[in-house]
Design an enzyme around this catalytic site. Structure first.
Site, PDB file in Angstrom:
ATOM      1  N   LYS A 196       0.987  -1.249   0.050  1.00 58.78           N
ATOM      2  CA  LYS A 196      -0.188   0.040  -0.063  1.00 58.78           C
ATOM      3  C   LYS A 196       0.941   1.220  -0.033  1.00 58.78           C
ATOM      4  CE  LYS A 196      -3.665  -0.505   2.259  1.00 58.78           C
ATOM      5  NZ  LYS A 196      -4.438  -0.764   3.428  1.00 58.78           N
ATOM      6  N   ARG A 255      -3.571   3.021   8.478  1.00 55.16           N
ATOM      7  CA  ARG A 255      -3.883   1.827   7.772  1.00 55.16           C
ATOM      8  C   ARG A 255      -2.753   0.752   7.647  1.00 55.16           C
ATOM      9  NH1 ARG A 255      -8.381   2.634   3.935  1.00 55.16           N
ATOM     10  NH2 ARG A 255      -9.049   4.779   4.029  1.00 55.16           N
ATOM     11  N   GLY A 311      -8.344  -7.096   4.294  1.00 60.44           N
ATOM     12  CA  GLY A 311      -9.221  -7.240   5.223  1.00 60.44           C
ATOM     13  C   GLY A 311      -8.759  -7.855   6.528  1.00 60.44           C
ATOM     14  N   MET A 347      -5.933  -7.157   8.117  1.00 59.91           N
ATOM     15  CA  MET A 347      -5.249  -6.374   9.303  1.00 59.91           C
ATOM     16  C   MET A 347      -6.203  -4.940   9.775  1.00 59.91           C
ATOM     17  SD  MET A 347      -1.275  -6.919   8.770  1.00 59.91           S
ATOM     18  CE  MET A 347      -1.517  -6.463   7.045  1.00 59.91           C
ATOM     19  N   ARG A 365      -3.978  -1.229  -5.622  1.00 62.93           N
ATOM     20  CA  ARG A 365      -3.057  -2.375  -5.801  1.00 62.93           C
ATOM     21  C   ARG A 365      -3.481  -3.172  -6.810  1.00 62.93           C
ATOM     22  NH1 ARG A 365      -6.193  -3.945  -0.249  1.00 62.93           N
ATOM     23  NH2 ARG A 365      -8.352  -4.388  -1.060  1.00 62.93           N
ATOM     24  N   HIS A 394      -5.272 -43.508   2.709  1.00 62.24           N
ATOM     25  CA  HIS A 394      -6.177 -44.446   1.393  1.00 62.24           C
ATOM     26  C   HIS A 394      -7.218 -43.528   1.016  1.00 62.24           C
ATOM     27  CE1 HIS A 394      -9.019 -47.049  -0.379  1.00 62.24           C
ATOM     28  NE2 HIS A 394      -7.646 -47.649  -0.786  1.00 62.24           N
ATOM     29  N   SER A 418      11.881 -43.678  -8.994  1.00 57.79           N
ATOM     30  CA  SER A 418      10.845 -43.022  -8.637  1.00 57.79           C
ATOM     31  C   SER A 418      10.828 -42.651  -7.336  1.00 57.79           C
ATOM     32  CB  SER A 418       9.501 -43.488  -9.321  1.00 57.79           C
ATOM     33  OG  SER A 418       8.499 -42.726  -8.970  1.00 57.79           O
ATOM     34  N   CYS A 473       6.604 -39.725  -7.798  1.00 65.20           N
ATOM     35  CA  CYS A 473       5.318 -40.075  -7.801  1.00 65.20           C
ATOM     36  C   CYS A 473       4.595 -40.013  -6.585  1.00 65.20           C
ATOM     37  CB  CYS A 473       5.073 -41.704  -8.314  1.00 65.20           C
ATOM     38  SG  CYS A 473       5.902 -42.741  -7.326  1.00 65.20           S
ATOM     39  N   TYR A 508      10.759 -35.788 -14.363  1.00 73.91           N
ATOM     40  CA  TYR A 508       9.445 -35.465 -14.320  1.00 73.91           C
ATOM     41  C   TYR A 508       8.786 -35.260 -13.031  1.00 73.91           C
ATOM     42  CZ  TYR A 508       9.028 -40.715 -13.634  1.00 73.91           C
ATOM     43  OH  TYR A 508       8.894 -41.704 -13.131  1.00 73.91           O
TER      44      TYR A 508
END
Length: 878
Positions: free
Chosen positions: A21, A91, A100, A102, A335, A451, A761, A829, A849
């Site tokens: 701000k 502020r 909203g 603080m 902002r 699970h 993996s 994985c 990957y």
């Protein structure tokens, strides 16, 4: 150290020092926009305040006094002056937007004498006392920590007494009396009179803003948005501009584009004769921004020009707060605006088309987590409901359905056309058919990698797990939360995004990914270097994942193929009294396995498919011992049930996750693994003969040594040679053999294991469990929330990979493995494969990957692009 900066001294690049701000106020001031003058107290002052146990830094208030004097000289007014008082707002302003979360105090500087000066200067006694009562109310609530209801009830009582519906209908005398009432509330609740010295008011307000950084709602928001706790907040002290001086004044909030849809049209709310909190608090019914043109046409046109200037300057959608004071426009703050996922995608694509940003910036504008909003049903944002309890947000999305407590009942009711929520203490592989039938899953036990959670995420089914307040009575077919009883067949709603459980039906909306979704992901693919695969056990899951852009399967769990109608075959295998009986059952299972593999290979034709041989302990394929024991005690267990009970007790282990599972089970039952390999390779050959292009990777789970893995690999080669003869090329089928790295030992001897494995993996669910010594199914609802609240852990290591411990083991295994085998393929994985922060880690350590559940594939694709582009820090659009 300098703690205070006038707005003219900063710019937008200083958000870590001046807060977002303050930096933007400085930027707008230097752009020549009509910003009320003021100054910013830095985040460094907040850090010193927190480090000093809530003590203001030495010299800070002297700097503030100097800044106030300069502001007074600029405005020609003095704070608290009896004739013409200067009034200011105080502020918060963190480096990242926390709307909203603080605190703010308006109209500071008013007291029992200066209010008279304000009335005289404005010739508007009503306005002066309206401003004063607002100040007392806000100061009492925020600075003195008095419950806001105490003031609201007094205000409501006065309106009722006067017979009016809104605050503007109260007279000046009404408001003067209300000030006295509010001051009485302050005296009664705080034990002290309302402070009259403006310098004391300012000091207390500054402290209140600093304290609000560690307020509960701010801490919760930071945790949700991954904003660090040590950044601190700045404090902005700004000359007041009044929108409540009469019908020639007003206030509003504007967005340069629609934050809900992304449409390139101005959007916002506006009120005449009001202050800013009236707009955001919903105290009065607002008008749309366009209606401002009817009240203030010149200011409206000026505001549109400011909006265009700021959007072009920041090259993004801006959120702007403004006030009109007696026909004069003031810009109070701006902002980069918060937006929905739909809007983020549309804005990014359209701004690239408009030349405001390039493709790189467009990809970075969309946060990977936002895509979740587009892939699952959600509670209607406008719905009103009350949650009876809250569990873990185990699998995203919202679901509404009738409660059923067994997998069989869930499946049966689903077949009849009912929408079902399966409610269980916890789920097991035996419940899979009911989980598939259910709209959503709710358990009282289990964590984020239980699970229920893992399977639900894989299927894209909403799930709430570990809702420990649920008292489930399977015998009575009901559950209780406190005094609330929910019986079988009654309707509940669950929110897998928040963990909320609601009695009754909450309206649900299902978003649809639009054109920009594919565009952004296409651009992301151009930037990323990390591959993205999926965890999929069924052809349908594989097809869904491929539709989302998966580049193969990184984990196909074969145990799920043994459930449902085939469960009896697995149980026959477990109960077999001889090797011949086992062999006969395996022949039957092989036929089913081959069909499953054919479906998977077809769905992923031309892409690698990593098939993990059976991993879980055999007892998971048997009925729950407790249920069998209860049946036996009740005289309801037949001979077949007794045989199952005997087997369950035989295979029961004190710690099955560290027991007879993975390759250890294979060593005890080698024909089981050989059957799976044969079924897989036969399916691959059949697929190849039909013109397909199967790419097979056979993965041995839970290996901890070269000798152990070497034995299992020898079985794979043995089966292959039996099919094709020694030296055969398997009919052109491309296949590799590798292993999961799931234990600390495996990571530490990865070079030896790489002698046998063609790929690794990382199974980071188990690796995390074994590294920390945490039982992943038990910790979530017990001590993990406490650890996170007390910052004993920075985050849940089952959600985001532990960079130092688990990550250190991964780094070691990568280094050792590639030193021994340079072409070693490396992937992950575990559930971390769909977590954006963990994806960035995988990119950084050089994995090939990541693999994740189908509905997280788009998230991983975007996260991988962010990693390649060097994105850092939370919320680039914050």
């Amino acid at each position: 150290m300098k703690y205070v900066y006038a707005f003219e001294e900063g710019d937008k690049s200083q958000k870590y020092l001046l807060g977002g701000k303050g930096a933007n106020l400085a930027e707008m001031t230097n752009l020549g926009l009509p910003v009320p003058p003021g100054f910013t107290i830095t985040t460094e002052a907040c850090k010193v305040y927190m480090a000093g146990h809530d003590t203001l830094p030495e010299g800070l208030m002297d700097e503030v006094a100097g800044a106030v004097s300069a502001l007074e000289a600029k405005m020609g007014k003095r704070l608290g002056d009896v004739d013409d008082p200067l009034l200011v707002s105080v502020r918060s302003g963190a480096p990242f937007s926390m709307p909203g979360m603080m605190d703010t105090v308006l109209n500071l500087g008013l007291n029992d004498t200066s209010v008279q000066g304000l009335a005289k200067q404005t010739a508007n006694e009503r306005f002066a006392f309206d401003s004063y009562r607002r100040f007392v109310q806000m100061f009492g609530k925020i600075v003195l920590d008095i419950p806001g209801d105490a003031f609201e009830h007094a205000l409501e009582a006065l309106r009722d007494e006067r017979g009016v519906a809104t605050d503007p209908e109260l007279s000046a005398d009404d408001l003067r009396g209300l000030v006295a009432t509010f001051q009485g509330i302050v005296r009664k609740r705080s034990g002290s009179d309302f402070p009259q010295d403006p310098a004391e008011q300012l000091r207390l307000a500054i402290e209140a803003v600093f304290k609000s950084w560690n307020g509960e709602r701010a801490r919760i928001y930071r945790r949700m948005e991954d904003i660090p706790d040590d950044l601190g907040t700045a404090v902005n002290v700004q000359t007041m501009a009044f929108g409540n001086k009469g019908e020639d004044s007003g206030t509003g909030v504007a967005f340069t584009r629609d934050p809900a849809t992304g449409e390139n049209l101005p959007y916002g709310d506006f009120l005449t004769n009001a202050q800013g909190e009236d707009v955001v608090a919903g105290i009065r019914v607002t008008e749309p921004l366009d209606a401002m043109a009817n009240h203030f046409p010149e200011c409206h046109e000026q505001l549109l020009g400011v909006m265009t200037l700021l959007q072009n300057h920041y090259r993004d959608m801006c959120d702007i707060e403004f006030t009109i004071e007696q026909g004069r426009l003031f810009i109070l703050q701006t902002r980069v605006g918060k937006r929905t996922a739909v809007a983020a995608l549309r804005m990014a694509v359209e701004m690239e088309e408009e030349g405001l940003i390039d493709k790189r910036e467009a990809v970075l504008r969309v946060q990977p987590e936002q895509l979740d909003q587009l892939l699952h049903p959600q509670f209607d944002p406008d719905a009103k409901y009350t949650a009876i309890t809250k569990g873990l947000n185990a699998s995203p999305g919202a679901a509404v359905g009738q409660v059923y407590f067994t997998a069989d009942d869930a499946e049966a009711r689903h077949t009849e056309g009912q929408r079902v929520i399966l409610v269980r203490p916890e789920t097991s592989p035996d419940d899979l058919h009911g989980m598939i039938a259910a709209e959503g899953i709710l358990t009282s036990r289990g964590g984020l990698v239980s699970h229920a959670a893992v399977v639900a995420r894989g299927m894209g089914t909403p799930a709430v797990c570990g809702a420990s307040e649920l008292e489930i009575d399977l015998g009575a077919r009901q559950f209780k939360v406190g005094d609330t009883v929910v019986r079988e067949g009654e309707v509940i709603s669950i929110n897998g995004n928040t963990g909320e459980v609601v009695v009754g039906a909450v309206p649900v909306v299902t978003p649809e990914p639009t054109g920009p979704f594919g565009v952004i992901l296409g651009w992301a693919d151009d930037f990323r270097t990390l591959g993205v695969r999926t965890n999929a056990d069924l052809p349908h899951d594989a097809e869904v994942a491929r539709g989302f852009g998966a580049e193969g399967i990184g984990l196909c769990r074969t145990e799920h193929m043994f459930l449902g109608s085939r469960l009896h075959l697995v149980q026959r295998f477990i109960l077999a009294a001889s090797a011949e009986e086992e062999r006969q059952v395996l022949v039957e299972l092989a036929t089913s396995q081959k069909e499953d593999f054919l479906g998977i290979l077809e769905a992923m034709d031309g892409l690698p498919v990593t098939v993990r041989l059976l991993d879980p302990p055999l007892h998971e394929f048997l009925p729950d011992i407790e249920e069998l024991v209860v049946k036996k005690a009740q005289g309801e267990l037949d001979q077949a049930g007794q045989v199952l009970l005997n087997a369950a007790e035989h295979w029961k282990e004190a710690n099955p996750m560290l027991g007879t599972r993975g390759v250890r089970l294979g060593i005890l039952k080698p024909e089981l693994y050989k059957m799976q390999v044969r079924a897989l390779l036969e399916a691959a050959i059949e697929r190849k003969l039909k013109g397909g292009n199967p790419i097979v990777e056979i993965m041995i789970p839970l290996s901890v040594s070269k000798a152990e893995l070497g034995l299992a690999v020898s079985w794979v080669r043995e089966v292959a040679e039996s099919l094709f003869g020694a030296g055969a090329d398997l009919g052109g089928v491309d296949y590799k053999v590798g292993t999961m790295i799931e234990t600390p030992r495996a990571a530490l001897v990865a070079d030896e294991i790489a002698d046998e494995a063609e790929f690794f993996s990382f199974g980071t669910n188990d690796l995390t469990q074994m590294t920390f010594g945490f039982s992943r199914d038990d910790i979530e609802g017990r001590f993990m929330p406490v650890y996170l609240e007390r910052q004993l852990l920075p985050y849940n290591p089952f959600e985001t990979i532990d960079m130092e411990g688990v990550g250190g083991l991964v780094r070691t295994a990568v280094r050792l493995g590639r030193e021994r085998r340079p072409d070693l393929k490396l992937g992950i994985c575990g559930e971390h494969g769909g977590d954006p922060t963990s994806v960035a880690f995988c990119h950084e350590v050089g994995l090939d990957y990541v693999s994740c559940s189908p509905y997280r594939v788009p998230i991983a694709r975007l996260a991988a692009a962010h990693a390649a582009l060097g994105a850092a820090g939370p919320g680039s659009t914050a």
